[in-house]
Design a protein around this motif. Structure first.
Motif, short mmCIF file in Angstrom:
data_model
loop_
_atom_site.label_atom_id
_atom_site.label_comp_id
_atom_site.label_asym_id
_atom_site.label_seq_id
_atom_site.Cartn_x
_atom_site.Cartn_y
_atom_site.Cartn_z
N TYR A 188 -7.00 -3.58 -4.93
CA TYR A 188 -6.14 -2.47 -4.82
C TYR A 188 -6.63 -1.30 -6.12
O TYR A 188 -7.48 -1.59 -6.88
N ASP A 239 0.65 -1.39 0.01
CA ASP A 239 -0.12 -0.05 0.15
C ASP A 239 0.89 1.23 -0.12
O ASP A 239 1.95 1.25 0.78
N LEU A 289 -12.40 9.30 -5.21
CA LEU A 289 -10.71 9.47 -4.98
C LEU A 289 -10.22 10.03 -6.29
O LEU A 289 -9.15 10.98 -5.71
N PRO A 303 -7.09 0.60 -0.33
CA PRO A 303 -7.84 1.33 0.66
C PRO A 303 -8.62 0.60 1.45
O PRO A 303 -9.43 1.08 2.64
N LEU A 351 -2.60 1.77 -4.13
CA LEU A 351 -3.33 2.12 -2.86
C LEU A 351 -4.02 0.78 -2.66
O LEU A 351 -4.80 0.08 -3.60
N LEU A 368 -10.36 8.26 4.11
CA LEU A 368 -10.98 7.10 4.53
C LEU A 368 -11.60 6.98 5.65
O LEU A 368 -12.74 6.24 5.79
N TYR A 416 -6.24 11.93 2.00
CA TYR A 416 -6.37 10.38 1.77
C TYR A 416 -6.90 9.84 3.08
O TYR A 416 -7.90 9.18 3.26
#
Ligand code: BTN
Length: 337
Positions: A216, A119, A165, A155, A153, A271, A267
């Protein structure tokens, strides 16, 4: 300490002490502050050698008569040392790949993600030979001309939550460009950056799925930074920071580091809290607002109307002539504006 690590730390120290001459004693003190280091293992020959290695890599380091050094100029090159010594992030780019030439950083990122890259992995290239754009288009990515980068990423969110995003990435680029250059790009829904009516940057977000589950995301972005002349087919529609500023070239790695800083901060918030808190900053940069536009939807259907802004999920609000109410478009390709 390995030679590379020594050079990197020396560079970090020189970068954070610009316009100041540091002698050997000061440098060694900074070294021991920055990381536990046994001063007996590093000598002044190591320091001289590291300074020489940095100079060979294009760093202009001035030495004064009293034995002090200062960093005068940085090379504008995309390379591992330069990026690693510039990043201030805690997570994005901790795993880093820097390429001289690549096909597409998004494609390479996808392959790395499939084989388990962590990540936050960052891929950056000096030049892309097969740069990809949205809707199957290509992306002009000449050597030295821009920032061509992709992030991997993971997430841990549902695919449906992913929609905004890329817009967060566009906002992060806008904020960093504003701080870095004073220029004020706008966001063209869903995730293009426009400056003086021409395209400055684009974001390409590609999801890797396992069944219904999001494995991902590859978040790629391309920013036209130092391109002074575009090929004829792009010259009416594309621009770059250097063209808009009409000045000397812009130091790309500094801008990349600033973008990643903004993106990392955003970010984490995205989240936990979702997209809504970013909306006011997107709305004031909305390029399409109140423009008559045509949008092609996923099924091929084309709708036209007046863009009335963006909602808290990142969707476009389109006022159509037929129904005088607002349509909420989660996705689409703006083909006329
Ligand atoms: C768009 O069409 O607006 C999106 C362009 C995205 C270009 C970037 S450059 C780095 C990354 N690698 C690619 O192949 N594409 C993205």
């Amino acid at each position: 300490m390995f030679a590379y690590e020594f050079e990197k730390r020396l560079l970090v120290i020189l970068k954070s002490n610009r316009h100041r001459y540091l002698d050997e004693e000061m440098l060694m003190r900074e070294f021991s502050l920055s990381e536990a280091m046994d001063p007996s293992t590093e000598s002044s020959q190591d320091l001289d050698r590291a300074i020489e290695v940095l100079r060979l890599q294009g760093y202009e380091i001035d030495g004064d008569q009293t034995g002090g050094w200062t960093l005068v100029n940085l090379p504008d090159t995309i390379n591992y040392l330069e990026i690693e010594s510039s990043l201030k992030t805690t997570f994005l780019g901790k795993c880093l790949f820097a390429y001289r030439i690549i096909g597409s950083t998004n494609e390479a990122a996808r392959q790395l993600a499939e084989t388990g890259a962590p990540d936050g992995t960052l891929l950056v290239a000096e030049e892309q030979r097969k740069g990809r754009g949205r809707f199957g288009g290509s992306w002009y990515s000449p050597s030295g001309g821009g920032i061509w980068a992709s992030l991997i990423l993971r997430p841990g969110i549902r695919p449906a939550q992913l929609g905004s995003l890329p817009m967060l990435a566009a906002l992060s680029i806008c904020l960093a460009v504003e701080e870095h250059t004073g220029l004020k790009p706008q966001i063209k829904w869903p995730n293009d950056l426009y400056l003086n009516g021409k395209k400055l940057a684009g974001v390409l977000c590609e999801a890797g799925m396992r069944g219904d589950e999001l494995k991902y995301v590859v978040l790629g972005f391309g920013i036209n930074v130092n391109i002074e002349r575009f090929p004829p087919e792009l010259s009416f529609s594309a621009t770059s920071l250097v063209l808009a500023r009409a000045e000397r070239k812009i130091y790309r790695v500094g801008l990349l580091a600033a973008i990643l800083d903004k993106l990392e901060e955003g970010y984490f918030k995205f989240l936990t809290d979702g997209f809504a808190s970013f909306l006011p900053r997107v709305q004031v940069r909305d390029f399409l607002r109140n423009r008559r536009i045509k949008v092609q939807l996923a099924g091929g259907e084309i709708v036209d109307g007046v863009s009335r802004g963006i909602d808290e999920n990142g969707a476009l609000l389109l006022e159509t002539r037929a129904e005088s109410h607002l349509n909420t478009l989660a996705q689409g390709h703006v083909i006329q504006f």
